[in-house]
Scaffold this motif. Sequence first.
Motif, PDB file in Angstrom:
ATOM      1  N   UNK A 284       0.892  -1.183  -0.084  1.00  0.00           N
ATOM      2  CA  UNK A 284       0.116  -0.040   0.080  1.00  0.00           C
ATOM      3  C   UNK A 284       0.895   1.193   0.165  1.00  0.00           C
ATOM      4  N   UNK A 285       0.618   2.206  -0.848  1.00  0.00           N
ATOM      5  CA  UNK A 285       1.583   3.203  -1.150  1.00  0.00           C
ATOM      6  C   UNK A 285       0.730   4.642  -0.956  1.00  0.00           C
ATOM      7  N   UNK A 286       0.884   5.413  -0.115  1.00  0.00           N
ATOM      8  CA  UNK A 286       0.329   6.738   0.306  1.00  0.00           C
ATOM      9  C   UNK A 286       1.219   8.060   0.029  1.00  0.00           C
ATOM     10  N   UNK A 287       0.484   8.900  -0.524  1.00  0.00           N
ATOM     11  CA  UNK A 287       1.069  10.275  -0.499  1.00  0.00           C
ATOM     12  C   UNK A 287      -0.120  11.166  -0.011  1.00  0.00           C
ATOM     13  N   UNK A 288       0.373  12.175   0.793  1.00  0.00           N
ATOM     14  CA  UNK A 288      -0.521  12.890   1.595  1.00  0.00           C
ATOM     15  C   UNK A 288       0.054  14.492   1.843  1.00  0.00           C
ATOM     16  N   UNK A 289      -0.674  15.257   2.337  1.00  0.00           N
ATOM     17  CA  UNK A 289      -0.455  16.690   2.629  1.00  0.00           C
ATOM     18  C   UNK A 289      -0.758  16.763   4.136  1.00  0.00           C
ATOM     19  N   UNK A 290      -0.582  15.794   4.805  1.00  0.00           N
ATOM     20  CA  UNK A 290      -1.361  15.971   6.276  1.00  0.00           C
ATOM     21  C   UNK A 290      -0.268  16.348   7.160  1.00  0.00           C
ATOM     22  N   UNK A 291       0.322  17.400   7.169  1.00  0.00           N
ATOM     23  CA  UNK A 291       1.418  17.739   8.148  1.00  0.00           C
ATOM     24  C   UNK A 291       1.263  17.912   9.704  1.00  0.00           C
ATOM     25  N   UNK A 292      -0.186  18.213   9.796  1.00  0.00           N
ATOM     26  CA  UNK A 292      -0.484  18.211  11.297  1.00  0.00           C
ATOM     27  C   UNK A 292      -0.850  16.893  11.886  1.00  0.00           C
ATOM     28  N   UNK A 293      -0.798  15.787  10.933  1.00  0.00           N
ATOM     29  CA  UNK A 293      -0.974  14.550  11.442  1.00  0.00           C
ATOM     30  C   UNK A 293      -0.490  13.433  10.640  1.00  0.00           C
TER      31      UNK A 293
END
Length: 316
Positions: A284-293
């Motif tokens: 499972x590969x994930x990219x996010x912009x959840x820098x607060x969590x």
Amino acid sequence: MNFESFTKEIKKEKINSVLITKNSENVYAYYKNKKQTDKLHKINSCTKSILSILVGIAIEKQYLKSLGTPVHEFFPKIFQAQTDSRKMSLTIRHLITMTDGLDFPEFGDWNCFAPMVYHHDIVKFVIDRPLLHDIGTHMNYNSGCSHILSAIIQQVTGMKTEDFANENLFKPLGIKEYRWYTDKMNISKGADGLVLKATDMEKIGTLMLQGGVFHDQRIISAEWIQASTTPNRLTYKNIGFYGMHWWVSKLDLDKDFTNENSFYFALGFGGQYIIVIPSDKLVITINSDIYEDSLLPLRLVRANLDQFTGQRVTHI
């Protein structure tokens, strides 16, 4: 496999892409928008896990003697200036397991940001840090360890870590587009410097899942993969155990560690992940912009694991 509820949940968050493969075949792909399909993502500390593979390759190709090699052999001037003689026992193994014992409050007072990035000589900055624990007795997250490993690879191979990776890892995996940022001394940033496509992150996970083989080519030994993903110390219960620059956790937190009840992952600030579940042959590969969590994507995966593994799991 039913990903309907999982898709609804990730759409609510700042998650840019999720790719899932089973038995090396694509079974799920989510992109927030069309731009994400070919975007180069800054994978932050997932860089560390890829660096671990490179350390293994450097040892197997005999650029490095072993994990037990003392670090002072590579930076004699820096170590000669140290007043604490205990630092002379620091080895590559301590760096890759982050059991260096140095005062490095990255997950504490520094709040996930290491001021080493402003220093003209990051290796010196890290080694100059005072010892808080005897070396080898305590795991503490330290991005400086990763950068020192990159500096060592460049020293022993005579090429930038980026070039060593391209020759021995990226080309065999078919990874053609990437960036690897450097520090002020032109050392590839071992802690967080890599920028990759989601599809190429998935190739790293597939290589790990397949025990170091990709398209019938042996790239790294199965023994190194096993050692890298063996749980070592549990310092951060909300994340998991630490191996050799890979995080390791249990599928069912109420059961013992077994091959069937474990998974491992690369984790990068902001919610970047390469998650490998060997018992179900899943990547499972994930990219996010959840820098607060940064841990939110991991919790979402845990909460939905039973949908695509068929297992009952303990949710956190």
